[in-house]
Scaffold this motif. Sequence first.
Motif, PDB file in Angstrom:
ATOM      1  N   UNK A   1       0.823  -1.206   0.000  1.00 51.37           N
ATOM      2  CA  UNK A   1       0.000   0.000   0.000  1.00 51.37           C
ATOM      3  C   UNK A   1       0.863   1.265   0.000  1.00 51.37           C
ATOM      4  N   UNK A   2       2.060   1.161   0.562  1.00 54.32           N
ATOM      5  CA  UNK A   2       2.987   2.293   0.576  1.00 54.32           C
ATOM      6  C   UNK A   2       3.806   2.397  -0.714  1.00 54.32           C
ATOM      7  N   UNK A   3       3.452   1.567  -1.714  1.00 51.37           N
ATOM      8  CA  UNK A   3       4.124   1.551  -3.025  1.00 51.37           C
ATOM      9  C   UNK A   3       5.571   1.072  -2.943  1.00 51.37           C
ATOM     10  N   UNK A   4       5.868   0.259  -1.942  1.00 53.20           N
ATOM     11  CA  UNK A   4       7.195  -0.349  -1.868  1.00 53.20           C
ATOM     12  C   UNK A   4       7.227  -1.604  -2.738  1.00 53.20           C
ATOM     13  N   UNK A   5       8.372  -1.867  -3.325  1.00 50.22           N
ATOM     14  CA  UNK A   5       8.583  -3.110  -4.068  1.00 50.22           C
ATOM     15  C   UNK A   5       9.200  -4.123  -3.111  1.00 50.22           C
ATOM     16  N   UNK A   6       8.556  -5.267  -2.969  1.00 51.76           N
ATOM     17  CA  UNK A   6       9.011  -6.276  -2.012  1.00 51.76           C
ATOM     18  C   UNK A   6       9.401  -7.555  -2.735  1.00 51.76           C
ATOM     19  N   UNK A   7      10.604  -8.030  -2.466  1.00 52.26           N
ATOM     20  CA  UNK A   7      11.067  -9.309  -3.005  1.00 52.26           C
ATOM     21  C   UNK A   7      11.190 -10.259  -1.821  1.00 52.26           C
ATOM     22  N   UNK A   8      10.421 -11.324  -1.884  1.00 58.04           N
ATOM     23  CA  UNK A   8      10.202 -12.213  -0.751  1.00 58.04           C
ATOM     24  C   UNK A   8      10.607 -13.628  -1.123  1.00 58.04           C
ATOM     25  N   UNK A   9      11.258 -14.337  -0.199  1.00 61.30           N
ATOM     26  CA  UNK A   9      11.478 -15.770  -0.418  1.00 61.30           C
ATOM     27  C   UNK A   9      10.692 -16.542   0.632  1.00 61.30           C
ATOM     28  N   UNK A  10      10.209 -17.704   0.234  1.00 63.27           N
ATOM     29  CA  UNK A  10       9.436 -18.539   1.147  1.00 63.27           C
ATOM     30  C   UNK A  10       9.414 -19.962   0.610  1.00 63.27           C
ATOM     31  N   UNK A  11       9.011 -20.910   1.455  1.00 61.95           N
ATOM     32  CA  UNK A  11       8.699 -22.248   0.946  1.00 61.95           C
ATOM     33  C   UNK A  11       7.269 -22.635   1.302  1.00 61.95           C
ATOM     34  N   UNK A  12       6.460 -21.620   1.668  1.00 64.03           N
ATOM     35  CA  UNK A  12       5.044 -21.838   1.959  1.00 64.03           C
ATOM     36  C   UNK A  12       4.209 -21.440   0.738  1.00 64.03           C
ATOM     37  N   UNK A  13       3.519 -22.414   0.140  1.00 64.58           N
ATOM     38  CA  UNK A  13       2.729 -22.143  -1.061  1.00 64.58           C
ATOM     39  C   UNK A  13       1.598 -21.161  -0.792  1.00 64.58           C
ATOM     40  N   UNK A  14       0.903 -21.326   0.358  1.00 61.09           N
ATOM     41  CA  UNK A  14      -0.236 -20.449   0.635  1.00 61.09           C
ATOM     42  C   UNK A  14       0.226 -19.004   0.861  1.00 61.09           C
TER      43      UNK A  14
END
Length: 284
Positions: free
Chosen positions: A177-190
């Motif tokens: 919502x703050x217009x930040x670009x987020x690059x996220x890593x995870x191993x949770x599909x949901x």
Amino acid sequence: MAVLEVKHLKKSFGTIHAVQDISFSVNASEVFTIIGPNGAGKTTTLEMIEGLVPPDQGKITFGELNWDKHANKIKQKIGVQPQSSALFDLLTPEENLNLFSSFYKKARPTEEILELINLTDHRKNQVKKLSGGQRQRLAIGLAMVSDPEVIFLDEPTSGLDPQARRNIWDIILQLKELDKTTILTTHYMEEAEKLSDSVCIIDQGKIVALDTPSALIEKLTDEREIRLSFLDGLAAAEDANLFSENLPSITRTERLETLLKLWTPNPEDTLYDLFRFTKERNFK
């Protein structure tokens, strides 16, 4: 508009090829999720993009900036929450944030960050007294101190209970919502499905799929695989294979001895026809 472009990244550690020819781009204000099993190469990919590990090959650009010529400018544009965060346990969240703020020319007000990560009520508690979820929220807050355009979160919910994970999700959605670009890593599909605009699936250092969550789900549900193992032997499997090849609901077949594999977008119709055939022939 792409704020990050990664082209043909490669990284090896001795005989281990951790990352093999990875390319993608990330648009402004989106949540871009890299998902994969442990050891897939997610963290190594992120560390190269963050400038922590030099790639063996490949190109990383943030708009017109690259690490070779514009390292200091890039460091002012990005915020990083590493997989393992070393916090100052004897300081409070407020003191940690104020300390990190002193490292930057421009810093987001501590009050705003505490509110965003929902730690205002714990601002005066020593970090060592915080729960695992609270410590992780503080780590995200520290990544936001410089008010970065691009934020990297490396498995931010790993090892957390469901409620703590939901709290992290809320923060990531607020960053969007703050217009930040987020690059996220995870191993949770949901988690990837809930948060992401784009999902990059990595396995064994390679990209196996890259698309929106809805498009990936649609692709995965287009076809179903049916496996039939014939107890009556090779002749029964061959007959069933010939029959299956003429069914309009089947897209392809594969037979290995008495095992027959079939792919179909209409499993109900296919199973009806197959079981009618096997019953008529009295195949088991």
